[in-house]
Design a protein around this motif. Structure first.
Motif, PDB file in Angstrom:
ATOM      1  N   THR A 102       0.818  -1.216   0.000  1.00  0.00           N
ATOM      2  CA  THR A 102       0.000   0.000   0.000  1.00  0.00           C
ATOM      3  C   THR A 102       0.852   1.266   0.000  1.00  0.00           C
ATOM      4  N   PRO A 103       1.890   1.387   0.848  1.00  0.00           N
ATOM      5  CA  PRO A 103       2.728   2.589   0.773  1.00  0.00           C
ATOM      6  C   PRO A 103       3.400   2.778  -0.589  1.00  0.00           C
ATOM      7  N   GLU A 134      -2.380   6.618   6.853  1.00  0.00           N
ATOM      8  CA  GLU A 134      -1.603   7.222   5.776  1.00  0.00           C
ATOM      9  C   GLU A 134      -2.459   7.412   4.528  1.00  0.00           C
ATOM     10  N   ILE A 135      -3.330   6.453   4.244  1.00  0.00           N
ATOM     11  CA  ILE A 135      -4.226   6.578   3.086  1.00  0.00           C
ATOM     12  C   ILE A 135      -5.096   7.822   3.219  1.00  0.00           C
ATOM     13  N   ASP A 247      -4.200  -3.781  -3.590  1.00  0.00           N
ATOM     14  CA  ASP A 247      -3.009  -3.352  -2.841  1.00  0.00           C
ATOM     15  C   ASP A 247      -2.690  -4.313  -1.707  1.00  0.00           C
ATOM     16  N   GLY A 248      -3.410  -5.413  -1.608  1.00  0.00           N
ATOM     17  CA  GLY A 248      -3.173  -6.404  -0.569  1.00  0.00           C
ATOM     18  C   GLY A 248      -3.502  -7.789  -1.073  1.00  0.00           C
ATOM     19  N   GLY A 249      -3.389  -8.775  -0.179  1.00  0.00           N
ATOM     20  CA  GLY A 249      -3.732 -10.141  -0.534  1.00  0.00           C
ATOM     21  C   GLY A 249      -2.597 -10.933  -1.139  1.00  0.00           C
ATOM     22  N   GLY A 250      -1.392 -10.427  -1.104  1.00  0.00           N
ATOM     23  CA  GLY A 250      -0.263 -11.140  -1.678  1.00  0.00           C
ATOM     24  C   GLY A 250       0.729 -10.169  -2.278  1.00  0.00           C
TER      25      GLY A 250
END
Length: 713
Positions: A102-103, A134-135, A247-250
């Motif tokens: 994500t960053p 941060e988002i 942006d996630g999940g792996g």
């Protein structure tokens, strides 16, 4: 100190019960924490599973299935939809926040001056609240994407509501902002909605959420190359789009790289890349959360972090327990084989002088005759001193009626086993004293084998090989295994390491001068045999194990009787360990005993059993939330180690290994009981409760026979 109080100074007839409530509460709290951790991280997860194929869609309104991807599914006859403006792409990301990816995505967006909408998982927000903050701080929108990435169309209504509500609370707790945007996991375009998925959208609308579906899927979850992601993400024509990325999940390395190339391409073609609300022209979906939601969200995050810490701690304990178990098994097996080779060398010239045998007896009328006769049938000269400690049954009469030579009966008021032993020692005529319980039957060579180690002038005591006679039932088999595998393997190790902590009361021999030096048998603990042995070791005497000095003893025949016996043993051992704690700092033989013997007892017989129930709770957690086959593999490996130890121990003791069939069952019942005994004993000792002597019931297993009928080998 509490552990030093005499057992007969009793003020309470029963041990405290409050600690069982505390234990139940602690284990329940652990189970709850593990349940929360398992539900949030392992029951559903963030896999790339695309969901089940669509079902019937008769209930989906036409204006929804053919409408725009932003749906207001609230109550009412009409359902409104909206779509992004022409040449506008609403850039959305699912399955975050991720602390790594994500960053990186935020950096790409900032570099290209683009805002996006992030649909967050509640469990990931709770795990990484700083990324969620941060988002929001960078000016992006956030939406709800469920709590655990569950298929909301396939779960009950209560769970669906909980998934959305808890995710919202986590977002509020982390960012202070609530959101009205929602995207169900595994959703795609409008025409893919079936009746179950529509029910999710409709219920979300009734709770004030706008459901955001997609029009283009980047397919970055396919783990394809960057060109593939660009191809799927680039729109055709000018109709507004909602683009799905992750942006996630792996690993999202390809997503980050593709995004950095995609945005300039779209902008060069005249596309505006922005958030959902800006693309559609709705109001700001984010607003400050209420005070109560902030408090509840913060508490949720704290609870989830605490459950994660608990899991990490239990994982560490599990690995530590497994390591110690395997290490102990290896050490015991190696030591046992070496001990056997050492003992084959013998002790030198045979000891032939007479021996005094002291038999303390309290209400032993059922077995005392068999005990006395077996002693007098020894192939070594003995005198037998039976000390009737104020029995309320016919023990004295039974012994007196035998009228056997070389036997002395002494009747005293009831003062306890230690006093009875000291009385017998004071009457003993010879330099070596054998102590045998009133429910024990010895073999003809037992006494002779017991005294041979006294050829070594440094030997002050000899432990015999106590065996379970009444092993017919399952409980008897389990105790038989424990005696052979547990007690006797330990004694071989203690013998080699010269740190023997216990000569069992059932059968043991002592140098008379050593007994005189330590003041005889002490009365400060409930485990007088352990206390006496530790006193001898502290005084510098060597204590050895003679496996050929076999004696058969009655074991408890009920769980209640077993509990009382082991509770007394364990509590008394703790008392003795506390009394002799100073040996850890001694030099010479006493210090060796303290550092080796007491250290071993503390590690393997106190601390490890204390943590064992926690490990069992973790095992249940693994069966429910992790891969059951892996958990079963670990358990089978552990059982294999135990079975191997058992086979070695039975072979060394010349026992039939057929009894080992019950060892798997022993792990489920007997082992748990022994853990609870240790917990009860530790709590009782720390609380300073004065425990009464708890005498075991006698069953008359030997009657008047000279050998137990169950012993055929």
């Amino acid at each position: 100190m509490p552990l030093l109080r005499k057992p007969r100074d009793t003020t309470a007839s029963t041990p405290p019960r409050a600690h069982w409530v505390v234990l139940a509460v602690v284990l329940s709290a652990l189970a709850l924490a593990l349940g929360v951790e398992g539900y949030t991280h392992h029951l559903y997860g963030n896999s790339d599973y695309t969901g089940p194929p669509p079902g019937a869609s008769a209930m989906v309104p036409r204006e929804v299935s053919h409408g725009g991807p932003i749906i207001n599914g609230g109550a009412g006859p009409g359902h409104r939809t909206a779509e992004p403006r022409p040449k506008t792409i609403a850039l959305t990301f699912d399955d975050g926040p991720d602390p790594k990816w994500t960053p990186k995505i935020l950096q790409v967006l900032d570099r290209h001056h683009v805002k996006a909408t992030f649909f967050l998982l509640g469990n990931e927000v709770a795990a990484h609240p700083e990324v969620a903050r941060e988002i929001v701080a960078d000016g992006h929108e956030i939406g709800v994407h469920s709590f655990t990435h569950a298929d909301l169309a396939a779960v009950p209504d209560w769970q669906r509501r909980m998934e959305v509500r808890e995710s919202q609370l986590a977002i509020v707790g982390a960012t202070g902002q609530s959101t009205s945007l929602f995207r169900p996991p595994f959703s795609s375009e409008n025409n893919a909605l079936d009746d179950a998925a529509w029910n999710v959208v409709r219920q979300a609308g009734e709770h004030g959420y706008l459901t955001v579906l997609t029009t283009r899927d980047s397919q970055d979850w396919q783990r394809g190359d960057i060109q593939q992601i660009l191809r799927y993400s680039t729109p055709h024509g000018s109709q507004g789009q909602v683009l799905l990325m992750h942006d996630g999940g792996g690993s999202r390395a390809d997503t980050v790289a593709a995004l950095d190339r995609l945005i300039p391409v779209l902008q060069d073609k005249g596309w505006r890349v922005t958030t959902v609300s800006d693309a559609v022209g709705t109001g700001d979906p984010m607003r400050p959360g209420t005070w109560s939601d902030k408090a509840a969200g913060t508490a949720l995050i704290v609870a989830l972090k605490a459950s994660h810490v608990v899991l990490l701690a239990l994982t560490f304990l599990l690995y530590a327990a497994a390591f110690l178990t395997v290490l102990r098994a290896v050490i015991l097996v190696v030591a046992a084989r070496r001990h056997r080779r050492v003992r084959k060398r013998g002790w030198g010239p045979e000891m032939t002088g007479p021996v005094s045998v002291v038999v303390p007896a309290y209400n032993e009328e059922l077995g005392i005759e068999a005990t006395v006769r077996s002693l007098l049938d020894s192939d070594h000269p003995v005198e037998v001193i039976v000390v009737d400690d104020g029995s309320s049954d016919d023990t004295a009469q039974v012994v007196e009626s035998l009228d056997l030579p070389e036997m002395v009966l002494v009747s005293t008021p009831n003062r306890g086993k230690a006093a009875a032993l000291n009385t017998g020692i004071s009457l003993a005529r010879y330099d070596y004293v054998v102590m045998v319980d009133g429910d024990t039957v010895v073999e003809p060579e037992t006494v002779r084998m017991l005294v041979q180690p006294f050829n070594d002038p440094l030997v002050g005591a000899v432990s015999g090989n106590a065996k379970v006679a009444n092993r017919d039932g399952l409980l008897g088999l389990w105790q038989h295994i424990e005696y052979v595998v547990g007690f006797n393997l330990d004694r071989r190790l203690f013998d080699l390491a010269r740190c023997m902590p216990t000569v069992p009361g059932a059968v043991g021999a002592f140098r008379r001068s050593a007994l005189d030096r330590v003041g005889g048998v002490g009365r400060l603990t409930l485990a007088e045999d352990t206390d006496l042995t530790m006193s001898l070791a502290s005084d510098g005497w060597r204590v050895v194990y003679e496996e050929q000095a076999r004696a058969w003893t009655e074991a408890p025949a009920t769980l209640g009787a077993l509990w009382r016996q082991r509770y007394r043993w364990c509590y008394g051992t703790l008392q003795a360990m506390w009394r002799h704690r100073g040996t850890v700092f001694q030099r010479g033989a006493g210090g060796r005993f303290g550092r080796r013997g007491l250290g071993y007892l503390l590690l393997f017989q106190v601390l490890l059993p204390l943590f064992a129930p926690v490990v069992d709770v973790f095992a249940l957690y693994g069966l429910v939330f992790l891969d059951p086959s892996r958990i079963m593999s670990v358990w089978l490996a552990f059982l294999s180690v135990q079975m191997f130890m058992g086979w070695i121990a039975f072979r060394l003791d010349r026992e039939r290994a057929g009894a080992l069939w019950s060892m798997p069952l022993q792990q489920f019942v007997y082992r748990q009981l022994m853990y609870l005994v240790v917990i009860q004993s530790v709590v009782t000792a720390l609380a300073g409760v004065r425990l009464r002597w708890q005498r075991m019931d006698r069953y008359g297993s030997f009657a008047t026979s000279r050998e137990p009928a169950s012993v055929a080998d």
